[in-house]
Design an enzyme around this catalytic site. Structure first.
Site, mmCIF file in Angstrom:
data_model
loop_
_atom_site.group_PDB
_atom_site.id
_atom_site.type_symbol
_atom_site.label_atom_id
_atom_site.label_comp_id
_atom_site.label_asym_id
_atom_site.label_seq_id
_atom_site.Cartn_x
_atom_site.Cartn_y
_atom_site.Cartn_z
ATOM 1 N N HIS A 279 0.802 -1.230 0.000
ATOM 2 C CA HIS A 279 0.000 0.000 0.000
ATOM 3 C C HIS A 279 0.838 1.285 0.000
ATOM 4 O O HIS A 279 0.527 2.243 0.706
ATOM 5 C CB HIS A 279 -0.951 -0.002 1.192
ATOM 6 C CG HIS A 279 -2.083 -0.972 1.085
ATOM 7 N ND1 HIS A 279 -2.506 -1.514 -0.115
ATOM 8 C CD2 HIS A 279 -2.896 -1.526 2.042
ATOM 9 C CE1 HIS A 279 -3.529 -2.336 0.111
ATOM 10 N NE2 HIS A 279 -3.778 -2.367 1.395
ATOM 11 N N HIS B 295 -9.731 2.493 0.792
ATOM 12 C CA HIS B 295 -9.681 1.305 1.635
ATOM 13 C C HIS B 295 -10.751 1.338 2.730
ATOM 14 O O HIS B 295 -10.481 0.998 3.878
ATOM 15 C CB HIS B 295 -8.286 1.172 2.253
ATOM 16 C CG HIS B 295 -7.867 -0.235 2.568
ATOM 17 N ND1 HIS B 295 -8.402 -0.952 3.611
ATOM 18 C CD2 HIS B 295 -6.963 -1.048 1.968
ATOM 19 C CE1 HIS B 295 -7.831 -2.145 3.652
ATOM 20 N NE2 HIS B 295 -6.964 -2.234 2.659
ATOM 21 N N GLU C 233 -11.703 -2.952 -2.956
ATOM 22 C CA GLU C 233 -10.613 -2.082 -3.380
ATOM 23 C C GLU C 233 -10.455 -2.145 -4.902
ATOM 24 O O GLU C 233 -9.684 -2.937 -5.435
ATOM 25 C CB GLU C 233 -9.314 -2.490 -2.681
ATOM 26 C CG GLU C 233 -9.421 -2.494 -1.159
ATOM 27 C CD GLU C 233 -8.297 -3.281 -0.507
ATOM 28 O OE1 GLU C 233 -7.114 -3.003 -0.807
ATOM 29 O OE2 GLU C 233 -8.608 -4.188 0.308
#
Length: 345
Positions: free
Chosen positions: A101, A175, A309
């Site tokens: 991420h 997210h 996502e």
């Protein structure tokens, strides 16, 4: 349509978008984080349907990325490295030996410039961020804009835009962990989900894509017809077990247009429809979540939320035939995801 702005400490701003249907969305300029989405149930009772911390200070650590914008690359990059145009780029190892991420100082940790806007039919926030080359290990400087727009028809639209001066890797997502029961009354075991996907990406024991795309047919990953998430939680299928008895997998969408995902909670009557021009998404069912997080309504627990996502696939950096995440110098990255909230009798 209304927009309210509240100044918090550390140059943080909290924006509250609301419409006349009882829907409300709260967004921080820190991390572009959605802290609350309030949606009425079938009886008109407004309740929160995302996971958010009780104390804003907890977003500084935010180990599970609640509600945040993720970048430069959403997902895991194997061995925290990739090659592009003959050059090798080494990234931070913040997930074992892998890069997750965007790293520990990814977009979820940035204070974004923010500007609110509104009209008779919509209210929103435009967030912008500049990342210089070398700040996070990725090639190229990046100029990013993410715009959240709430409409009077209960649509929350997220528009992503980015420009780079050097060819780079990029795929952005949000997210948020959704729980349509309202105010986290129950886990998402009984959420009924439908996904426009006949193929998903196989993971190894470290949750890294193996390079294989598996057929969903005959498995607990076949959501082309609606099914309960609990079927995957209770399954003996190896891919569910690898993910901690749930889902943390990339689904490749079959069609370019139309509804990609629906999720609904029968008890509350709430239904969410996801439309996007992204080629796929990671569905994550909070399999590794424990009771250590102090959320607005109660302590966290496993299976308390589900993330959708929408994004390209980081696996494309190591494997062919995966949705690409390379942004060429001089090109503009433009993607859109829309969450629409409905109620059913």
């Amino acid at each position: 349509m209304k927009i309210k702005t509240e100044m918090l400490k550390n140059d943080w701003k909290l924006f509250e978008l609301s419409n006349d249907n009882g829907m409300k969305v709260n967004i921080l300029n820190y991390g572009g984080i959605i802290t609350n989405i309030t949606v009425p149930d079938r009886n008109g009772k407004p309740e929160n349907i995302v996971l958010g911390y009780k104390n804003y200070e907890d977003y500084v650590q935010n180990p599970v990325f609640l509600g945040a914008i993720i970048g430069r690359v959403a997902g895991r990059i194997a061995d925290a490295e990739f090659s592009l145009n003959g050059e090798k780029y080494e990234l931070e190892k913040n997930d074992g030996e892998n890069h997750l991420h965007g790293g520990s100082e990814g977009f979820h940790q940035a204070i974004w410039d923010a500007r609110g806007f509104q009209s008779d039919t919509e209210a929103g926030v435009e967030l912008s961020l500049i990342r210089k080359e070398g700040e996070d290990g990725y090639p190229g400087s990046l100029d990013v804009k993410v715009t959240y727009t709430l409409t009077d028809s209960n649509r929350l639209q997220i528009d992503y835009q980015a420009d780079t001066d050097k060819t780079t890797a990029l795929t952005l997502t949000n997210h948020s962990y959704f729980n349509l029961t309202g105010d986290l009354k129950r886990t998402v075991h009984d959420h009924q989900v439908k996904i426009d996907s006949s193929k998903f990406v196989e993971l190894d024991d470290n949750l890294i894509p193996t390079g294989r795309q598996l057929d969903t047919s005959g498995t607990t990953f076949d959501f082309r017809e609606e099914r309960n998430l609990s079927e995957g939680f209770n399954s003996s299928y190896e891919q569910n077990k690898i993910a901690g008895n749930g889902y943390d997998h990339y689904f490749i969408f079959d069609r370019e247009a139309g509804e990609k995902v629906t999720a609904r909670d029968e008890a509350s009557g709430r239904k969410m429809v996801v439309e996007t021009d992204q080629p796929g998404m990671v569905m994550y069912t909070s399999n590794s979540m424990d009771s250590s997080l102090e959320l607005a309504e109660r302590a966290s627990e496993k299976y308390l939320g589900v993330c959708f996502e929408t994004q390209g696939s980081p696996a494309s950096l190591q494997h062919e035939s995966f949705p690409e995440i390379i942004l060429q110098a001089g090109e503009t990255y433009k993607k859109k995801t829309v969450f629409t909230f409905l109620t059913e009798d």
